[in-house]
Design an enzyme around this catalytic site. Structure first.
Site, PDB file in Angstrom:
ATOM      1  N   ASP A  57     -13.003  -1.151  -1.907  1.00 45.90           N
ATOM      2  CA  ASP A  57     -12.207  -2.261  -2.428  1.00 45.90           C
ATOM      3  C   ASP A  57     -10.934  -1.699  -3.052  1.00 45.90           C
ATOM      4  O   ASP A  57     -11.000  -0.884  -3.978  1.00 45.90           O
ATOM      5  CB  ASP A  57     -13.036  -3.005  -3.476  1.00 45.90           C
ATOM      6  CG  ASP A  57     -12.362  -4.258  -4.011  1.00 45.90           C
ATOM      7  OD1 ASP A  57     -11.134  -4.401  -3.842  1.00 45.90           O
ATOM      8  OD2 ASP A  57     -13.062  -5.085  -4.623  1.00 45.90           O
ATOM      9  N   VAL A  58      -9.765  -2.131  -2.570  1.00 45.46           N
ATOM     10  CA  VAL A  58      -8.506  -1.585  -3.083  1.00 45.46           C
ATOM     11  C   VAL A  58      -8.308  -1.872  -4.568  1.00 45.46           C
ATOM     12  O   VAL A  58      -7.521  -1.177  -5.221  1.00 45.46           O
ATOM     13  CB  VAL A  58      -7.280  -2.126  -2.311  1.00 45.46           C
ATOM     14  CG1 VAL A  58      -7.270  -1.626  -0.885  1.00 45.46           C
ATOM     15  CG2 VAL A  58      -7.189  -3.639  -2.375  1.00 45.46           C
ATOM     16  N   ASN A  84      -1.205  -1.501   2.982  1.00 40.63           N
ATOM     17  CA  ASN A  84      -1.201  -2.652   3.886  1.00 40.63           C
ATOM     18  C   ASN A  84      -2.185  -3.753   3.464  1.00 40.63           C
ATOM     19  O   ASN A  84      -2.004  -4.914   3.827  1.00 40.63           O
ATOM     20  CB  ASN A  84      -1.536  -2.172   5.308  1.00 40.63           C
ATOM     21  CG  ASN A  84      -1.788  -3.307   6.261  1.00 40.63           C
ATOM     22  OD1 ASN A  84      -0.916  -4.110   6.553  1.00 40.63           O
ATOM     23  ND2 ASN A  84      -3.022  -3.398   6.755  1.00 40.63           N
ATOM     24  N   TYR A 149       0.969 -16.179  -2.883  1.00 36.46           N
ATOM     25  CA  TYR A 149       1.294 -15.128  -1.921  1.00 36.46           C
ATOM     26  C   TYR A 149       2.738 -14.658  -2.075  1.00 36.46           C
ATOM     27  O   TYR A 149       3.014 -13.445  -2.095  1.00 36.46           O
ATOM     28  CB  TYR A 149       1.043 -15.629  -0.498  1.00 36.46           C
ATOM     29  CG  TYR A 149       1.204 -14.559   0.550  1.00 36.46           C
ATOM     30  CD1 TYR A 149       0.296 -13.503   0.644  1.00 36.46           C
ATOM     31  CD2 TYR A 149       2.261 -14.594   1.461  1.00 36.46           C
ATOM     32  CE1 TYR A 149       0.439 -12.526   1.607  1.00 36.46           C
ATOM     33  CE2 TYR A 149       2.404 -13.619   2.433  1.00 36.46           C
ATOM     34  CZ  TYR A 149       1.499 -12.578   2.494  1.00 36.46           C
ATOM     35  OH  TYR A 149       1.644 -11.600   3.450  1.00 36.46           O
ATOM     36  N   LYS A 153       4.023 -10.767  -3.035  1.00 35.37           N
ATOM     37  CA  LYS A 153       4.889  -9.983  -2.152  1.00 35.37           C
ATOM     38  C   LYS A 153       6.241  -9.699  -2.811  1.00 35.37           C
ATOM     39  O   LYS A 153       6.859  -8.664  -2.539  1.00 35.37           O
ATOM     40  CB  LYS A 153       5.062 -10.690  -0.811  1.00 35.37           C
ATOM     41  CG  LYS A 153       3.785 -10.671   0.031  1.00 35.37           C
ATOM     42  CD  LYS A 153       3.285  -9.247   0.266  1.00 35.37           C
ATOM     43  CE  LYS A 153       2.067  -9.192   1.151  1.00 35.37           C
ATOM     44  NZ  LYS A 153       1.612  -7.804   1.438  1.00 35.37           N
ATOM     45  N   THR A 183      -1.829 -12.116  13.945  1.00 34.54           N
ATOM     46  CA  THR A 183      -3.043 -11.478  13.449  1.00 34.54           C
ATOM     47  C   THR A 183      -3.936 -12.558  12.839  1.00 34.54           C
ATOM     48  O   THR A 183      -3.531 -13.719  12.734  1.00 34.54           O
ATOM     49  CB  THR A 183      -2.718 -10.430  12.364  1.00 34.54           C
ATOM     50  OG1 THR A 183      -2.301 -11.121  11.171  1.00 34.54           O
ATOM     51  CG2 THR A 183      -1.645  -9.455  12.806  1.00 34.54           C
TER      52      THR A 183
END
Length: 246
Positions: A57-58, A84, A149, A153, A183
């Protein structure tokens, strides 16, 4: 160009996703050895000569420690980090829960910070360490129903610039800001009642008139991860089909 990353050791987060897999494949094709990290156990499918998968888990500080340790153990000192890993949320402000906000901030921003912080000592050792963060057009302009989101970013954009200034000249830090990519990130859009019409509208909103493939964006990542970009740092490279030029 086929061996431009020969001798490089890279860590790629979010490696099991559509863009992550494309990045891992291209870096490996160009000669890099790669630690492919993801929360999804499907990342184990990437195991191959020169690719070491890691499930983690990042948002957990232990994960970047394990990634750097695995890189050193299997391949040598890492000199490339690709941040990423990310989550997407298609909701306006009033419908976004605190839990959703916190989850996106933790994955998209905290994860990148933790991996950069952990990898920086190793990246400095090479004298030309490279971090490539995956930002988005959503970090450069406001977009409908993307409050959380867009905010995450935007934070990646500023983290990129800050790290670039703080760690020059031994580490170069850049970001790629893609537009729409074909994706699973697009699945929330594909689930909408008017999905087909919405997808056409998204493609048309990019001056090139189409949605990018993961391979096209991976090419930009590979350039920034290579020594060909050695004069570039602190840059936010829009790989967006002209979206932000409008």
């Amino acid at each position: 160009m086929s061996a431009e990353l020969e001798g490089s050791v890279a860590i790629v987060t979010g490696a099991a996703g559509g863009l992550g897999r494309a990045i891992v494949a291209l870096l490996r094709e160009r000669g890099a050895q790669v630690v492919a990290e993801d929360l999804d156990p499907a990342v184990e499918e990437l195991a191959a000569d020169g690719v070491a998968p890691l499930v983690g888990d990042v948002t957990d500080p232990d994960t970047p420690r394990a990634a750097v340790a695995l890189a050193r153990e299997r391949f040598g000192t890492p000199d490339v980090l690709v941040n990423n890993a990310a989550r997407f949320l298609l909701k306006p402000t009033g419908e976004t829960t605190v839990e959703e906000w916190d989850l996106l901030m933790a994955t998209n921003v905290r994860g990148a910070f933790l991996h950069a912080r952990e990898a920086l000592p190793a990246l400095r050792e090479s004298g030309d360490g490279r971090i490539v963060n995956i930002a988005s057009i959503s970090g450069l302009v406001g977009l409908d129903a993307q409050t959380a989101y867009c905010t995450t970013k935007g934070a990646i954009v500023q983290l990129t610039r800050q790290l670039a200034i703080e760690h020059a000249p031994t580490v170069r830090v850049n970001a790629v800001a893609p537009g729409a990519i074909d994706t699973p990130f697009m699945d929330p859009v594909r689930a909408l009642p008017d999905a087909e019409e919405t997808m056409r509208a998204i493609a048309a909103s990019h001056p090139l008139g189409r949605i990018a493939s993961p391979d096209e964006v991976a090419e930009v990542v590979a350039f920034l991860a290579s020594t060909r970009s050695r004069i570039v740092t602190g840059a936010i490279v829009a790989a967006d089909g002209g979206f932000t030029a409008q």
